[in-house]
Design a protein around this motif. Structure first.
Motif, PDB file in Angstrom:
ATOM      1  N   SER A   1      -1.936  40.923  11.561  1.00  0.00           N
ATOM      2  CA  SER A   1      -0.888  40.911  10.531  1.00  0.00           C
ATOM      3  C   SER A   1      -1.427  40.579   9.153  1.00  0.00           C
ATOM      4  O   SER A   1      -0.902  41.041   8.152  1.00  0.00           O
ATOM      5  CB  SER A   1       0.164  39.847  10.862  1.00  0.00           C
ATOM      6  OG  SER A   1       1.106  40.329  11.756  1.00  0.00           O
TER       7      SER A   1
ATOM      8  N   LEU B   1      -0.378  30.774  12.548  1.00  0.00           N
ATOM      9  CA  LEU B   1      -1.373  31.831  12.426  1.00  0.00           C
ATOM     10  C   LEU B   1      -2.059  31.826  11.058  1.00  0.00           C
ATOM     11  O   LEU B   1      -3.280  31.769  10.956  1.00  0.00           O
ATOM     12  CB  LEU B   1      -0.660  33.181  12.642  1.00  0.00           C
ATOM     13  CG  LEU B   1      -1.500  34.374  13.057  1.00  0.00           C
ATOM     14  CD1 LEU B   1      -2.188  34.122  14.382  1.00  0.00           C
ATOM     15  CD2 LEU B   1      -0.610  35.620  13.156  1.00  0.00           C
TER      16      LEU B   1
ATOM     17  N   GLU C   1       0.038  39.481  18.264  1.00  0.00           N
ATOM     18  CA  GLU C   1      -0.961  39.439  17.182  1.00  0.00           C
ATOM     19  C   GLU C   1      -2.378  39.688  17.693  1.00  0.00           C
ATOM     20  O   GLU C   1      -3.291  39.892  16.907  1.00  0.00           O
ATOM     21  CB  GLU C   1      -0.901  38.095  16.458  1.00  0.00           C
ATOM     22  CG  GLU C   1       0.385  37.863  15.709  1.00  0.00           C
ATOM     23  CD  GLU C   1       0.617  38.921  14.647  1.00  0.00           C
ATOM     24  OE1 GLU C   1      -0.284  39.155  13.833  1.00  0.00           O
ATOM     25  OE2 GLU C   1       1.706  39.525  14.659  1.00  0.00           O
TER      26      GLU C   1
ATOM     27  N   TYR D   1       5.076  32.205  12.117  1.00  0.00           N
ATOM     28  CA  TYR D   1       3.770  32.859  11.937  1.00  0.00           C
ATOM     29  C   TYR D   1       2.909  32.142  10.912  1.00  0.00           C
ATOM     30  O   TYR D   1       1.696  32.068  11.048  1.00  0.00           O
ATOM     31  CB  TYR D   1       3.978  34.323  11.509  1.00  0.00           C
ATOM     32  CG  TYR D   1       4.149  35.262  12.679  1.00  0.00           C
ATOM     33  CD1 TYR D   1       5.041  34.973  13.697  1.00  0.00           C
ATOM     34  CD2 TYR D   1       3.401  36.428  12.762  1.00  0.00           C
ATOM     35  CE1 TYR D   1       5.192  35.823  14.772  1.00  0.00           C
ATOM     36  CE2 TYR D   1       3.546  37.295  13.833  1.00  0.00           C
ATOM     37  CZ  TYR D   1       4.440  36.982  14.831  1.00  0.00           C
ATOM     38  OH  TYR D   1       4.573  37.833  15.897  1.00  0.00           O
TER      39      TYR D   1
END
Lengths: 245, 245
Positions: A236, A29, A231, A25
């Motif tokens: 998040s 991200l 997501e 992640y």
């Protein structure tokens, strides 16, 4: 007693393994979005709060920063950072975030990646940051999104009988404060703040909001790590860039 | 075709009955917080977008505004407003939000209470607002919270077998756009925008965020309307004050 979960050896080994994965992640991200908000650091003084293994601090040096200090509560992290990166103008200090001291108006960029949710007193932290920043200096930080930290039970995703994700559970939004969750080990402590508390605390301390990103996975990221698709359904992270005015 | 739900007579009668109740969400939650962010309007020019029955416009007149214009798409609403409030310096116009025209830099305060979630093109609206505001003018608006608008299914609260609230369902957060929900009548249309879209759109159009409120019920409000307690568990509204810079 300040939590120092990264010096729990079980936690630290599992954390290192997670971060060592190419497709996680952070890499897919959080990091790419964080970097889109990064100011020019050439000849600038940088303080990285919760520097972990020192990657961001080292990137600032590569980009021509004059001096970078990375601080972290974890002796594990600071030892790793020091072994990975050595440069006369790059210092790593083992100190809790709450206790850092720097001269007033001495820093051009204060950065922090996914660390501020470990801090109980967000207002006190932002007050110190605002004092430390030069006029026009930048605070750039990412934090767990309030949608994710809100629920005291940390229910997270609700699943149907086939274990498909149905929706994400929000609760206790206005009850700010401590949350305990199981992440590698039991009872990792973090703190929930509402979106309005996060934003207003910055503004009240003379930090003007320049941009907020709630990272969204790209098609490329979804190809590399299909589960990251969820997501799109709830954010998040929250990434905020603010300027000292 | 722009939605004009307030000219659906079934909807309008039920809406009037709801607003006529002394203890409703608007009076206990949205309005008191909205007013804490209201600037001094003495001798100022005000535009109220989605003015409804004209209450806010009339309050601005009471507080000494020089001129107030209220606009609303609904002929029902505009007729009510005109019958309730008459003042030479208070005008109500039946016009869709998207189509209002005012001279550039002519308005000191643009206000809007719980109307912007009916607007498909938020960016175009904010562009018009920014042009209409004088330098240092204020935009003050409330909107359904992105946590509430997110889910396409509009699942809302999840209940247990005793019909107790378990948590609130978030989904589809990054899929911005049309949502249909049943509120008095079927298929009321509103638009979901993420928090970051709302905030960044203001900033990109030269509107600096001054404060964000996610209204929280007071103990007094909970005494008057016990079910409002659930607002502690997830926010219904977002109230934003921004300044043209």
């Amino acid at each position: 007693m300040k939590q120092n979960i990264y010096d729990n050896n079980d936690f630290f080994e599992q954390y290192k393994a997670l971060r060592a994965q190419e497709h996680n992640y952070n890499n897919l991200l959080e990091k790419p979005n964080f970097f889109t908000l990064m100011p020019d650091v050439k000849d600038k003084v940088v303080l990285d709060i919760g520097c972990g293994m020192g990657d961001f601090a080292a990137i600032c040096m590569e980009r021509g920063a004059k001096h970078v200090t990375g601080i972290d509560i974890s002796t594990n992290m600071i030892a790793m950072a020091r072994s990975l990166y050595t440069d006369a103008n790059l210092n790593f200090k083992q100190v809790p975030f709450e206790d850092f001291t720097v001269p007033a108006a001495s820093i051009d960029l204060i950065s922090s990646s996914l660390a501020f949710h470990y801090i109980a007193d967000f207002s006190q932290l932002i007050e110190k940051i605002s004092l430390a920043l030069r006029m026009d200096g930048i605070l750039l930080f990412s934090i767990q999104h309030p949608i994710v930290t809100a629920s005291k039970a940390q229910t997270g995703w609700c699943l149907d009988e086939h274990k498909n994700l149905v929706h994400y559970a929000v609760d206790d939004y206005h009850s700010e404060g401590l949350r305990k969750l199981d992440w590698f080990v039991e009872g990792v402590e973090m703190y929930h703040h509402t979106l309005s508390t996060l934003v207003n605390t910055l503004i009240e301390h003379g930090l003007q909001i320049e941009k907020i990103i709630e990272p969204k996975p790209t098609e490329e990221a979804i190809k590399q790590l299909p589960k990251i698709q969820k997501e799109l359904r709830r954010p998040s992270f929250l990434i905020v860039r603010a300027r000292k005015v």
